[in-house]
Design an enzyme around this catalytic site. Structure first.
Site, PDB file in Angstrom:
ATOM      1  CD  GLU A  87      -2.868   1.245   2.315  1.00 46.04           C
ATOM      2  OE1 GLU A  87      -3.847   2.026   2.217  1.00 46.04           O
ATOM      3  OE2 GLU A  87      -2.691   0.495   3.292  1.00 46.04           O
TER       4      GLU A  87
ATOM      5  CD  GLU B 239      -7.439   1.696   5.482  1.00 49.56           C
ATOM      6  OE1 GLU B 239      -6.894   0.939   6.301  1.00 49.56           O
ATOM      7  OE2 GLU B 239      -6.879   2.112   4.454  1.00 49.56           O
TER       8      GLU B 239
END
Length: 316
Positions: free
Chosen positions: A191, A290
Site C-alpha cells: 500500500e 477504509e
C-alpha cells in the site's frame, strides 16, 4: 428485543429508508415486506468491505452482530486491519461466521510488516527478520479467518542510502516474504500511502515497478483511491497503467477521508470503470471501506449506506 425489530427501529424510526436501493431476494426480515421505512438488502455490484465499528451504533459492539448487520445491508465482504492482533479463537469464530453469512474476508495488516522503526529500505537483517516472522504469523491468521490477502507497508525511507539501493533492499525483502506467503496461499498487497512524506512507498507506479521486480503472484498492489488522489491524482489512468499488478482496492473520499459523495472523487465513474474492466477479465476485487463517516450516530450510518447505494447505481 428481536434482532429484526432492532434493525427496523434503528432505521425506520429515523425515517431514512434508502429509496432507490435495489432489492435482491428477501428483505432483512421476512415479515417486513409491508413495512414503510425498512432498509432493503442491497444488491451491490461490487464487493464493498466495511470495517468493524462502522455500524456499531446500529448493530452494537458485538463483532458477530456487526457481521450479521453488514450481511443484512447487502455487504458481501469486510476487512479488519487489526485481525492479526485478535485472539486466535476469535479469529476462527469470525472466519466461520463470515463463511456462514457469505461474507468474503478482505485484508488485515501484517503486523510489523515494516514501519518507521524497522524499515525494509534500510536492508538491515534485524528488520528483515521481523518482517519474515510477521509473514509466518500472517499465514496462520489467514487460515483462521479465511482470507487470502494481507496489507504490507515497507516503512520509511532510509535517507542515508541512495534511492536505488533502498528500492533494491525493499525488493529483496519482499521476495523472501512472498515465498513464505505463497506457500501459505496468501498474497501481500503493498500500500502506497499519503500520511507522511517519510514513507518509502508513495505512488502506484513506484509500487507497480516493485511488484514487477518481486515477480510473484503473492505480491500485488493495494490501490487506495483516497491516498492516490492525494499523492498523484489522475485516478482512472493510473488504475489502467497498474491494472495487471493490482490485487485490492480501498475507498475514501478526499478531502475528509469519509464515504463516497462527500468529497471531490467521482466514485460512480471510478466504480463503473473498475466494474467493466474486472468483468471483461473475469476478476472480482474487494473494495475496502477504509474511511470515516461524515455524520455521527445512526444517522451517519444510514448516510454511509445511502452513499454506497448512490455510487453503486451506475449503468452497465
Amino acid at each position: 428485543m428481536q434482532r429484526r425489530n432492532f434493525v427496523k427501529s434503528t432505521f425506520g424510526a429515523a425515517g431514512l429508508g434508502l429509496t432507490g436501493a435495489s432489492v435482491s431476494g428477501a428483505s432483512i426480515a421476512e415479515n417486513w415486506h409491508s413495512q414503510p421505512n425498512f432498509l432493503a438488502k442491497n444488491n451491490f455490484k461490487l464487493k464493498y468491505a466495511p470495517h468493524f465499528g462502522m455500524f456499531e451504533n446500529s448493530a452494537g459492539k458485538d463483532l458477530i452482530d456487526q457481521l450479521k448487520f453488514m450481511a443484512d445491508m447487502g455487504f458481501t465482504a469486510m476487512e479488519d486491519n487489526g485481525m492479526m492482533g485478535r485472539d486466535p479463537a476469535l479469529q476462527t469464530k469470525l472466519g466461520e461466521e463470515m463463511a456462514r453469512l457469505g461474507i468474503t474476508m478482505g485484508v488485515f495488516v501484517l503486523d510489523k510488516g515494516g514501519n518507521g522503526q524497522n524499515t525494509l529500505a534500510a536492508g538491515k537483517q534485524e528488520y528483515i527478520d521481523i518482517f519474515l516472522n510477521g509473514c509466518k504469523k500472517a499465514v496462520e491468521t489467514a487460515k483462521r479467518c479465511n482470507t487470502k490477502l494481507t496489507t504490507v507497508v515497507p516503512g520509511d525511507f532510509e535517507r542515508k542510502l541512495p534511492i536505488g539501493i533502498q528500492t533494491g533492499n525493499v525488493i529483496d525483502a519482499l521476495r523472501r516474504g512472498a515465498d513464505i506467503l505463497a506457500a501459505g496461499n496468501l498474497t501481500m498487497v503493498l500500500e502506497p500511502l499519503s500520511d507522511t512524506p517519510n514513507l518509502f512507498l508513495r505512488t502506484s507506479d513506484q509500487t507497480y515497478e516493485i511488484c514487477r521486480a518481486v515477480n510473484s503472484p503473492s505480491c500485488k498492489i493495494l490501490f487506495d483511491i483516497y491516498h492516490m488522489q492525494k499523492n498523484e491524482g489522475h485516478i482512472i489512468p493510473h488504475i489502467d497503467w497498474c491494472w495487471s499488478e493490482i490485487g485490492y482496492f480501498q475507498i475514501g473520499d478526499n478531502p475528509g477521508r469519509n464515504e463516497p459523495t462527500t468529497g471531490e472523487i467521482n466514485y460512480k465513474n471510478v466504480f463503473k470503470h473498475i466494474y467493466q474492466k474486472q468483468k471483461a477479465e473475469n476478476k472480482e476485487f474487494i473494495f475496502g471501506m477504509e474511511h470515516g463517516k461524515s455524520q455521527q450516530g445512526k444517522e451517519g450510518e444510514v448516510a454511509l449506506i445511502k452513499a454506497y447505494v448512490e455510487s453503486d447505481s451506475f449503468t452497465v
